[in-house]
Write a protein that holds these residues in place. Sequence first.
Motif, PDB file in Angstrom:
ATOM      1  N   THR A 184     -11.985  -9.141  12.026  1.00 17.13           N
ATOM      2  CA  THR A 184     -12.030  -7.524  12.433  1.00 17.13           C
ATOM      3  C   THR A 184     -10.766  -7.098  12.378  1.00 17.13           C
ATOM      4  N   ILE A 185     -10.885  -5.714  12.272  1.00 17.86           N
ATOM      5  CA  ILE A 185      -9.659  -4.977  12.479  1.00 17.86           C
ATOM      6  C   ILE A 185      -8.876  -5.218  13.975  1.00 17.86           C
ATOM      7  N   ASP A 186      -9.941  -5.183  14.636  1.00 17.99           N
ATOM      8  CA  ASP A 186      -9.367  -5.475  16.355  1.00 17.99           C
ATOM      9  C   ASP A 186      -8.456  -6.695  16.395  1.00 17.99           C
ATOM     10  N   GLU A 187      -9.125  -7.882  15.827  1.00 13.61           N
ATOM     11  CA  GLU A 187      -8.479  -9.069  15.677  1.00 13.61           C
ATOM     12  C   GLU A 187      -7.030  -9.056  15.022  1.00 13.61           C
ATOM     13  N   LEU A 188      -6.988  -8.279  13.928  1.00 15.67           N
ATOM     14  CA  LEU A 188      -5.689  -8.189  13.238  1.00 15.67           C
ATOM     15  C   LEU A 188      -4.623  -7.529  13.910  1.00 15.67           C
ATOM     16  N   SER A 189      -5.204  -6.444  14.802  1.00 17.30           N
ATOM     17  CA  SER A 189      -4.337  -5.662  15.716  1.00 17.30           C
ATOM     18  C   SER A 189      -3.623  -6.521  16.787  1.00 17.30           C
ATOM     19  N   ALA A 190      -4.021  -7.622  16.931  1.00 16.85           N
ATOM     20  CA  ALA A 190      -3.399  -8.334  17.887  1.00 16.85           C
ATOM     21  C   ALA A 190      -2.463  -9.424  17.314  1.00 16.85           C
ATOM     22  N   MET A 191      -2.310  -9.417  15.887  1.00 20.85           N
ATOM     23  CA  MET A 191      -1.598 -10.328  15.075  1.00 20.85           C
ATOM     24  C   MET A 191      -0.304  -9.482  14.624  1.00 20.85           C
ATOM     25  N   PRO A 192       0.850 -10.317  14.319  1.00 20.23           N
ATOM     26  CA  PRO A 192       1.904  -9.768  13.718  1.00 20.23           C
ATOM     27  C   PRO A 192       1.692  -9.151  12.407  1.00 20.23           C
ATOM     28  N   LEU A 193       1.773  -7.876  12.256  1.00 23.21           N
ATOM     29  CA  LEU A 193       1.501  -7.326  11.025  1.00 23.21           C
ATOM     30  C   LEU A 193       2.627  -6.487  10.362  1.00 23.21           C
ATOM     31  N   LEU A 194       2.786  -6.504   9.281  1.00 23.91           N
ATOM     32  CA  LEU A 194       4.075  -6.314   8.444  1.00 23.91           C
ATOM     33  C   LEU A 194       3.520  -5.184   7.658  1.00 23.91           C
ATOM     34  N   LEU A 195       3.930  -3.812   7.873  1.00 24.23           N
ATOM     35  CA  LEU A 195       3.417  -2.759   7.307  1.00 24.23           C
ATOM     36  C   LEU A 195       4.552  -1.713   6.575  1.00 24.23           C
ATOM     37  N   LEU A 196       4.002  -0.853   5.769  1.00 25.85           N
ATOM     38  CA  LEU A 196       5.075   0.169   5.124  1.00 25.85           C
ATOM     39  C   LEU A 196       5.129   1.214   6.428  1.00 25.85           C
ATOM     40  N   GLN A 197       6.235   1.849   6.209  1.00 28.50           N
ATOM     41  CA  GLN A 197       6.508   2.950   7.331  1.00 28.50           C
ATOM     42  C   GLN A 197       5.560   3.926   7.270  1.00 28.50           C
ATOM     43  N   LYS A 198       5.401   4.754   8.282  1.00 19.72           N
ATOM     44  CA  LYS A 198       4.383   5.964   8.332  1.00 19.72           C
ATOM     45  C   LYS A 198       4.992   6.789   7.592  1.00 19.72           C
ATOM     46  N   GLY A 199       4.259   7.643   6.864  1.00 18.00           N
ATOM     47  CA  GLY A 199       4.487   8.691   5.779  1.00 18.00           C
ATOM     48  C   GLY A 199       4.076   8.203   4.233  1.00 18.00           C
ATOM     49  N   SER A 200       4.098   6.841   4.221  1.00 21.15           N
ATOM     50  CA  SER A 200       3.502   6.085   2.835  1.00 21.15           C
ATOM     51  C   SER A 200       2.046   6.387   2.676  1.00 21.15           C
ATOM     52  N   THR A 201       1.158   6.504   1.889  1.00 20.14           N
ATOM     53  CA  THR A 201      -0.043   6.655   1.475  1.00 20.14           C
ATOM     54  C   THR A 201      -0.590   5.405   1.873  1.00 20.14           C
ATOM     55  N   THR A 202      -0.295   4.381   1.703  1.00 19.39           N
ATOM     56  CA  THR A 202      -0.837   3.149   2.178  1.00 19.39           C
ATOM     57  C   THR A 202      -1.117   3.064   3.579  1.00 19.39           C
ATOM     58  N   ARG A 203       0.131   3.270   4.287  1.00 19.50           N
ATOM     59  CA  ARG A 203       0.227   3.287   5.828  1.00 19.50           C
ATOM     60  C   ARG A 203      -0.883   4.505   6.352  1.00 19.50           C
ATOM     61  N   ARG A 204      -0.911   5.474   5.905  1.00 20.14           N
ATOM     62  CA  ARG A 204      -1.682   6.671   6.405  1.00 20.14           C
ATOM     63  C   ARG A 204      -3.040   6.255   6.359  1.00 20.14           C
ATOM     64  N   ASN A 205      -3.535   5.783   5.003  1.00 20.89           N
ATOM     65  CA  ASN A 205      -4.987   5.211   5.020  1.00 20.89           C
ATOM     66  C   ASN A 205      -5.343   4.251   5.777  1.00 20.89           C
ATOM     67  N   LEU A 206      -4.456   3.234   6.043  1.00 16.47           N
ATOM     68  CA  LEU A 206      -4.809   2.194   7.238  1.00 16.47           C
ATOM     69  C   LEU A 206      -4.811   2.814   8.398  1.00 16.47           C
ATOM     70  N   ASP A 207      -3.979   3.716   8.930  1.00 16.51           N
ATOM     71  CA  ASP A 207      -3.882   4.382  10.257  1.00 16.51           C
ATOM     72  C   ASP A 207      -5.236   5.045  10.376  1.00 16.51           C
ATOM     73  N   LEU A 208      -5.773   5.829   9.372  1.00 20.11           N
ATOM     74  CA  LEU A 208      -6.839   6.724   9.257  1.00 20.11           C
ATOM     75  C   LEU A 208      -8.221   5.930   9.534  1.00 20.11           C
ATOM     76  N   TYR A 209      -8.149   4.398   8.983  1.00 22.59           N
ATOM     77  CA  TYR A 209      -9.299   3.689   8.985  1.00 22.59           C
ATOM     78  C   TYR A 209      -9.248   2.911  10.360  1.00 22.59           C
ATOM     79  N   CYS A 210      -8.305   2.790  10.917  1.00 27.17           N
ATOM     80  CA  CYS A 210      -8.238   2.044  12.313  1.00 27.17           C
ATOM     81  C   CYS A 210      -8.595   3.231  13.213  1.00 27.17           C
ATOM     82  N   ALA A 211      -8.117   4.450  13.161  1.00 26.32           N
ATOM     83  CA  ALA A 211      -8.586   5.478  14.044  1.00 26.32           C
ATOM     84  C   ALA A 211     -10.081   5.635  13.938  1.00 26.32           C
ATOM     85  N   SER A 212     -10.746   5.547  12.783  1.00 22.01           N
ATOM     86  CA  SER A 212     -12.099   5.764  12.843  1.00 22.01           C
ATOM     87  C   SER A 212     -12.613   4.873  13.558  1.00 22.01           C
ATOM     88  N   ARG A 213     -12.233   3.789  13.782  1.00 22.60           N
ATOM     89  CA  ARG A 213     -12.899   2.495  14.584  1.00 22.60           C
ATOM     90  C   ARG A 213     -12.677   2.278  15.937  1.00 22.60           C
TER      91      ARG A 213
END
Length: 293
Positions: A184-213
Amino acid sequence: MDINFELYKVFHTASTSGSFSAAARKLYISQSAVSQSIRKLEESTGSVLFVRGPRSVKLTAAGEMLYSHVDQAYSLFRAAEGKMREMQSLSFGEVKIGVGDTILRYLLIPLLQKFIENYPNIKIKIINRTSPGIIDCIKSGAVDLGIVTMPVEDKDIETTDFSSVEDVFICSSRFGHLKHRKVTIDELSAMPLLLLQKGSTTRRNLDLYCASRGCMITPEIELENMDLLVELSRIGLGIAYVLKESAAQFVSDNELFILQLKEPMPRRQLVIAELANVPLSPAAEVFKEKMLE
């Protein structure tokens, strides 16, 4: 003063023809129309331009000076017409493209390679921006076409579907206990994540996906470069969220694997963006056609 190009056309033709009657035949007008045009030009310039004889005319000193400049202008017009023909035949021209670095590397480079093989005289200019930055470049005229992620909510921009891409979570054998089950995305949120910086489209989509949940993620590492995220994931530093194509070779070689989510991430829709109601140059139009093949 306003320039009457028609008068200079008659003047140039009369100068090269040697008589008003010959100029009239070349221009498909009457001899009197030629005489009137020359008279108007002489009045406009305040100079006598021709010495008139019974059957021929000869340029005066003032006429010679004027002719030298008008002839240069004619040469520039002919050169411009030639360049226009070359553009239409695609033996000359330029395409200005706006695209993100990851899409450029994994989707656009193969298209660019084919295009320059077929149209070696077309100059390619590439500007690297995020989707909002690309839209700004299109509106300012800095680029002809851009590859951006939907949605695009701008009435001045016209879009054409290009491709859909998938962003995935990848990790090394350090996280092998996650390989054969869905997380689940909740499990992933507790793990060491390597992400693009905010402002990138990939990161924006992930943040929106997480916020919706109702989930918030805090990355261990944020970078601007997706390939570096893949490399850090390879050495076991964390779980990276990247374009699927960027990790395809390492997944194939079993150095990395793709995590399966209980609620899969939606694919990203890529579109070709351009100014609405503004025709593309011949070179840009052909490039767009090749992208859609």
